[in-house]
Design a protein around this motif. Structure first.
Motif, PDB file in Angstrom:
ATOM      1  N   GLU A   1      -9.168 -14.792  10.552  1.00  0.00           N
ATOM      2  CA  GLU A   1      -8.618 -16.116  10.821  1.00  0.00           C
ATOM      3  C   GLU A   1      -7.285 -16.384  10.111  1.00  0.00           C
ATOM      4  OE1 GLU A   1     -11.679 -19.289  11.288  1.00  0.00           O
ATOM      5  OE2 GLU A   1     -13.034 -17.701  10.607  1.00  0.00           O
ATOM      6  N   PHE A   2      -6.642 -15.330   9.642  1.00  0.00           N
ATOM      7  CA  PHE A   2      -5.270 -15.403   9.156  1.00  0.00           C
ATOM      8  C   PHE A   2      -4.402 -14.494  10.027  1.00  0.00           C
ATOM      9  CE2 PHE A   2      -7.455 -16.945   5.449  1.00  0.00           C
ATOM     10  CZ  PHE A   2      -6.556 -17.771   4.777  1.00  0.00           C
ATOM     11  N   TRP A   3      -3.146 -14.886  10.178  1.00  0.00           N
ATOM     12  CA  TRP A   3      -2.186 -14.051  10.897  1.00  0.00           C
ATOM     13  C   TRP A   3      -1.591 -13.037   9.917  1.00  0.00           C
ATOM     14  CZ3 TRP A   3      -1.170 -14.541  16.156  1.00  0.00           C
ATOM     15  CH2 TRP A   3      -1.688 -15.686  16.782  1.00  0.00           C
ATOM     16  N   LEU A   4      -1.555 -11.781  10.319  1.00  0.00           N
ATOM     17  CA  LEU A   4      -1.021 -10.701   9.490  1.00  0.00           C
ATOM     18  C   LEU A   4       0.408 -10.364   9.907  1.00  0.00           C
ATOM     19  CD1 LEU A   4      -1.298  -8.276   7.481  1.00  0.00           C
ATOM     20  CD2 LEU A   4      -2.203  -6.958   9.416  1.00  0.00           C
ATOM     21  N   THR A   5       1.292 -10.278   8.918  1.00  0.00           N
ATOM     22  CA  THR A   5       2.625  -9.720   9.096  1.00  0.00           C
ATOM     23  C   THR A   5       2.651  -8.377   8.374  1.00  0.00           C
ATOM     24  OG1 THR A   5       3.713 -11.882   9.228  1.00  0.00           O
ATOM     25  CG2 THR A   5       5.075 -10.014   8.573  1.00  0.00           C
ATOM     26  N   GLU A   6       3.062  -7.332   9.082  1.00  0.00           N
ATOM     27  CA  GLU A   6       2.993  -5.982   8.513  1.00  0.00           C
ATOM     28  C   GLU A   6       4.359  -5.310   8.526  1.00  0.00           C
ATOM     29  OE1 GLU A   6       0.858  -1.648   9.384  1.00  0.00           O
ATOM     30  OE2 GLU A   6       0.281  -3.386  10.573  1.00  0.00           O
ATOM     31  N   GLY A   7       4.971  -5.231   7.360  1.00  0.00           N
ATOM     32  CA  GLY A   7       6.198  -4.468   7.220  1.00  0.00           C
ATOM     33  C   GLY A   7       5.870  -3.031   6.847  1.00  0.00           C
ATOM     34  N   GLY A   8       6.903  -2.227   6.721  1.00  0.00           N
ATOM     35  CA  GLY A   8       6.610  -0.855   6.337  1.00  0.00           C
ATOM     36  C   GLY A   8       7.846  -0.004   6.168  1.00  0.00           C
ATOM     37  N   GLN A   9       7.674   1.074   5.420  1.00  0.00           N
ATOM     38  CA  GLN A   9       8.696   2.107   5.247  1.00  0.00           C
ATOM     39  C   GLN A   9       8.039   3.444   5.601  1.00  0.00           C
ATOM     40  OE1 GLN A   9       9.252   0.388   1.220  1.00  0.00           O
ATOM     41  NE2 GLN A   9      11.419   0.892   1.484  1.00  0.00           N
ATOM     42  N   SER A  10       8.619   4.140   6.562  1.00  0.00           N
ATOM     43  CA  SER A  10       7.955   5.318   7.128  1.00  0.00           C
ATOM     44  C   SER A  10       7.820   6.474   6.141  1.00  0.00           C
ATOM     45  CB  SER A  10       8.715   5.795   8.373  1.00  0.00           C
ATOM     46  OG  SER A  10       8.642   4.833   9.398  1.00  0.00           O
ATOM     47  N   ALA A  11       8.706   6.560   5.183  1.00  0.00           N
ATOM     48  CA  ALA A  11       8.628   7.652   4.209  1.00  0.00           C
ATOM     49  C   ALA A  11       8.982   7.134   2.827  1.00  0.00           C
ATOM     50  CB  ALA A  11       9.573   8.783   4.596  1.00  0.00           C
ATOM     51  N   THR A  12       7.999   7.119   1.934  1.00  0.00           N
ATOM     52  CA  THR A  12       8.237   6.719   0.547  1.00  0.00           C
ATOM     53  C   THR A  12       7.747   7.837  -0.387  1.00  0.00           C
ATOM     54  OG1 THR A  12       6.182   5.413   0.649  1.00  0.00           O
ATOM     55  CG2 THR A  12       8.245   4.238   0.966  1.00  0.00           C
ATOM     56  N   GLY A  13       6.446   8.001  -0.529  1.00  0.00           N
ATOM     57  CA  GLY A  13       5.953   9.137  -1.301  1.00  0.00           C
ATOM     58  C   GLY A  13       6.442  10.454  -0.711  1.00  0.00           C
ATOM     59  N   ALA A  14       6.483  10.529   0.620  1.00  0.00           N
ATOM     60  CA  ALA A  14       6.981  11.740   1.290  1.00  0.00           C
ATOM     61  C   ALA A  14       8.450  11.970   0.965  1.00  0.00           C
ATOM     62  CB  ALA A  14       6.784  11.618   2.796  1.00  0.00           C
ATOM     63  N   LEU A  15       9.217  10.892   0.824  1.00  0.00           N
ATOM     64  CA  LEU A  15      10.641  11.026   0.501  1.00  0.00           C
ATOM     65  C   LEU A  15      10.836  11.497  -0.937  1.00  0.00           C
ATOM     66  CD1 LEU A  15      13.622  10.732   1.106  1.00  0.00           C
ATOM     67  CD2 LEU A  15      13.433   8.287   0.602  1.00  0.00           C
TER      68      LEU A  15
ATOM     69  N   SER B   1      10.932  -1.165   9.195  1.00  0.00           N
ATOM     70  CA  SER B   1      11.248  -2.596   9.146  1.00  0.00           C
ATOM     71  C   SER B   1      12.148  -2.848   7.930  1.00  0.00           C
ATOM     72  CB  SER B   1       9.975  -3.445   9.077  1.00  0.00           C
ATOM     73  OG  SER B   1       9.117  -3.033   8.056  1.00  0.00           O
ATOM     74  N   PRO B   2      12.985  -3.887   7.991  1.00  0.00           N
ATOM     75  CA  PRO B   2      13.053  -4.882   9.058  1.00  0.00           C
ATOM     76  C   PRO B   2      14.051  -4.551  10.160  1.00  0.00           C
ATOM     77  CG  PRO B   2      14.396  -5.610   7.234  1.00  0.00           C
ATOM     78  CD  PRO B   2      13.824  -4.277   6.826  1.00  0.00           C
TER      79      PRO B   2
ATOM     80  N   VAL C   1       0.882  -1.168   0.000  1.00  0.00           N
ATOM     81  CA  VAL C   1       0.000   0.000   0.000  1.00  0.00           C
ATOM     82  C   VAL C   1       0.914   1.211   0.000  1.00  0.00           C
ATOM     83  CG1 VAL C   1      -1.947   1.133   1.118  1.00  0.00           C
ATOM     84  CG2 VAL C   1      -1.667  -1.339   1.327  1.00  0.00           C
ATOM     85  N   CYS C   2       1.047   1.823  -1.186  1.00  0.00           N
ATOM     86  CA  CYS C   2       2.115   2.798  -1.438  1.00  0.00           C
ATOM     87  C   CYS C   2       1.552   4.213  -1.459  1.00  0.00           C
ATOM     88  CB  CYS C   2       2.774   2.524  -2.792  1.00  0.00           C
ATOM     89  SG  CYS C   2       3.124   0.798  -3.140  1.00  0.00           S
ATOM     90  N   GLY C   3       1.880   4.983  -0.449  1.00  0.00           N
ATOM     91  CA  GLY C   3       1.446   6.370  -0.408  1.00  0.00           C
ATOM     92  C   GLY C   3       2.546   7.234   0.191  1.00  0.00           C
ATOM     93  N   THR C   4       2.187   8.086   1.158  1.00  0.00           N
ATOM     94  CA  THR C   4       3.174   8.884   1.872  1.00  0.00           C
ATOM     95  C   THR C   4       4.226   7.972   2.488  1.00  0.00           C
ATOM     96  OG1 THR C   4       1.465  10.499   2.375  1.00  0.00           O
ATOM     97  CG2 THR C   4       3.467  10.597   3.693  1.00  0.00           C
ATOM     98  N   SER C   5       3.749   6.889   3.090  1.00  0.00           N
ATOM     99  CA  SER C   5       4.602   5.785   3.537  1.00  0.00           C
ATOM    100  C   SER C   5       4.118   4.541   2.816  1.00  0.00           C
ATOM    101  CB  SER C   5       4.511   5.612   5.058  1.00  0.00           C
ATOM    102  OG  SER C   5       3.169   5.355   5.444  1.00  0.00           O
ATOM    103  N   THR C   6       4.798   3.420   3.033  1.00  0.00           N
ATOM    104  CA  THR C   6       4.363   2.172   2.404  1.00  0.00           C
ATOM    105  C   THR C   6       4.182   1.109   3.479  1.00  0.00           C
ATOM    106  OG1 THR C   6       5.421   2.613   0.281  1.00  0.00           O
ATOM    107  CG2 THR C   6       5.000   0.310   0.813  1.00  0.00           C
ATOM    108  N   CYS C   7       3.051   0.402   3.400  1.00  0.00           N
ATOM    109  CA  CYS C   7       2.800  -0.740   4.277  1.00  0.00           C
ATOM    110  C   CYS C   7       2.884  -2.013   3.436  1.00  0.00           C
ATOM    111  CB  CYS C   7       1.421  -0.637   4.921  1.00  0.00           C
ATOM    112  SG  CYS C   7       1.281   0.713   6.095  1.00  0.00           S
ATOM    113  N   HIS C   8       3.480  -3.043   4.018  1.00  0.00           N
ATOM    114  CA  HIS C   8       3.694  -4.322   3.335  1.00  0.00           C
ATOM    115  C   HIS C   8       2.901  -5.397   4.076  1.00  0.00           C
ATOM    116  CE1 HIS C   8       7.149  -1.725   2.603  1.00  0.00           C
ATOM    117  NE2 HIS C   8       7.445  -2.426   1.533  1.00  0.00           N
ATOM    118  N   MET C   9       1.833  -5.893   3.486  1.00  0.00           N
ATOM    119  CA  MET C   9       0.904  -6.805   4.156  1.00  0.00           C
ATOM    120  C   MET C   9       1.018  -8.220   3.595  1.00  0.00           C
ATOM    121  SD  MET C   9      -0.615  -4.559   6.036  1.00  0.00           S
ATOM    122  CE  MET C   9      -1.386  -2.958   6.138  1.00  0.00           C
TER     123      MET C   9
END
Length: 461
Positions: free
Chosen positions: A226-240, A303-304, A195-203
């Motif tokens: 009923e699924f386990w979620l792993t959530e990575g991320g980059q705090s600044a992508t579009g903002a960068l 992350s990571p 999910v790529c915006g100001t920051s990016t979340c990796h689901m």
């Protein structure tokens, strides 16, 4: 992106509470526990006046219905609520609307926020429900009037915005290409949503809980039930990208030219890169940046590495102030962001995930160079959804489930998600060799930073 609570996060992590293993080994300053502790320590008068602490999405649902049931998504992903404890009660009661049994009261007391568990956790949520669970009696009369809708219109328990994007795209897979080889329950676990915006979340999701150091989770039922979620991320992508572009001396001229052509500055930069590649007889577009390397941690590393103190690095600066130099800086920054995503994917796969397909949504997913560089650098196909605003589609899924149009979130996802374009990595072996080399330099920039940071700490002792 609020990092004021770095010190509070460090103190919370020092307590070594069992809840920390379910948020990548330690809370981030972007999560609610350190932010709440910051408020208590810095805004004491405000702290004493508050009757409820809520995430925005839970607040909107409460404002619409008067029902203070919180979402598993918000409470598990940001508040240290233990979703798997919730699972055990849910399995016993077969009810999706339960008392909040996943709070660890000892944790809140240990970190100095014991007042939040008073009154059966009234301030942070007495009841928690699955995303899409119908709240109260639907829209109240007052909310319906404000929104121009009918009273009683169903309202579903919420998702955080990026997680709604995950629900809006995770089943956007072309049947003929991807779904035939694996059982459905397994195939979805081979995907990661960007999910790529100001920051990016990796689901990414899994049927079994997978502990990935430095990556948030595992969060039970926080996105797909009923699924386990792993959530990575980059705090600044579009903002960068905005920061790099807007602070270059050539930016005003390029911005004016883009406006005269009725395109964005990024569309203009993409055109310039193609022209430069042809002019310089470059073997492929990515090779334009062989002398520029970017570590994109301008706002820390979510992350990571889970290092909010990490800083950005640009290697290869010159006195060049031309428009072409801005284009190169822009491309090198995109590549740095993509190497960061590759690092997250490789790290997750090294700890039990089997990610081999990416799905992308958000503003940056509409940038063709951004997506192609990610495909080339990570070596995965990237599927773009047909829906232009998949975060809104994810919200619509919740409404459809609350309105009983579908029996569950997965059913609604399968019916409403649809694939659009599929972007494949380059088949040119030179491209892979080039990015493998740049990726090693990318990794070394962080290692050098740690060494330099240690040197300076010692110098100040």
């Amino acid at each position: 992106m609020d990092h004021r609570a770095v010190n509070q996060a460090e103190r919370i992590n020092a307590c070594n509470s069992p809840v920390l293993q379910y948020c990548g080994g330690g809370v981030s300053p972007e999560m609610q526990a350190p932010k709440l502790l910051w408020v208590k320590e810095n805004l004491q008068e405000s702290w004493s006046m508050v009757c409820r602490w809520m995430d925005l999405s839970d607040w909107l649902a409460y404002r619409a219905t008067g029902d203070d049931t919180r979402s598993l998504c918000t409470t598990v992903c940001k508040w240290t609520y233990l979703g798997h404890a919730h699972m055990e009660q849910w399995q016993e009661s077969d009810s999706r609307d339960m008392e909040a049994c996943g709070w660890d009261n000892v944790f809140w007391e240990e970190i100095g926020l014991g007042d939040l568990v008073e009154g059966n956790c009234a301030k942070i949520g007495r009841s928690v429900a699955f995303p899409g669970h119908p709240l109260g009696s639907g829209l109240t009369a007052a909310a319906a009037k404000e929104l121009g809708l009918l009273p009683g219109t169903p309202v579903g328990t919420s998702l955080i915005d990026a997680h709604a994007g995950g629900v809006g795209v995770m089943e956007s897979i072309p049947d003929e290409q991807f779904k035939a080889d694996l059982p459905d329950e397994e195939a979805i676990c081979h995907r990661m949503v960007l999910v790529c915006g100001t920051s990016t979340c990796h689901m990414a999701i899994s049927k079994n809980k997978l502990f990935v150091p430095g990556v948030w989770g595992p969060f039970w039922s926080a996105m797909v039930p009923e699924f386990w979620l792993t959530e990575g991320g980059q705090s600044a992508t579009g903002a960068l990208l905005d920061y790099i572009t807007e602070n270059h001396v050539a930016a005003p001229l390029l911005s004016n030219r883009a406006s005269s052509q009725s395109i964005s500055i990024y569309e203009l930069l993409n055109k310039m890169l193609l022209s430069m590649s042809h002019e310089q007889n470059s073997p492929f577009l990515s090779a334009l940046t062989q002398d520029i390397h970017v570590l994109p941690d301008f706002h820390g590393n979510r992350s990571p590495m889970a290092d909010p103190k990490s800083k950005g690095v640009i290697y290869g600066l010159t006195l060049d102030t031309s428009e072409k130099h801005l284009a190169l800086m822009y491309l090198a920054t995109i590549q740095g962001i993509a190497y960061g995503t590759r690092h997250i994917v490789e790290h997750c796969n090294a700890h039990g995930h089997k990610i081999d397909t990416l799905l992308a949504c958000g503003g940056l997913a509409k940038n063709s160079v951004y997506i192609q560089e990610h495909a080339d650098i990570i070596g995965c196909q990237i599927v773009l959804p047909r829906e232009n605003e998949p975060v809104l589609l994810g919200a619509a899924v919740l409404g459809a489930v609350a309105g009983k149009k579908f029996p569950g979130v997965r059913d609604a996802m399968k019916a409403l998600n649809a694939a659009g374009k599929v972007v494949n990595p380059s088949s040119d072996p030179r491209v892979k060799k080039y990015h493998d080399a740049k990726y090693q330099i990318f990794r070394s920039l962080y290692e050098q930073q740690l060494s330099h940071r240690s040197t300076m700490v010692q110098a100040l002792q």
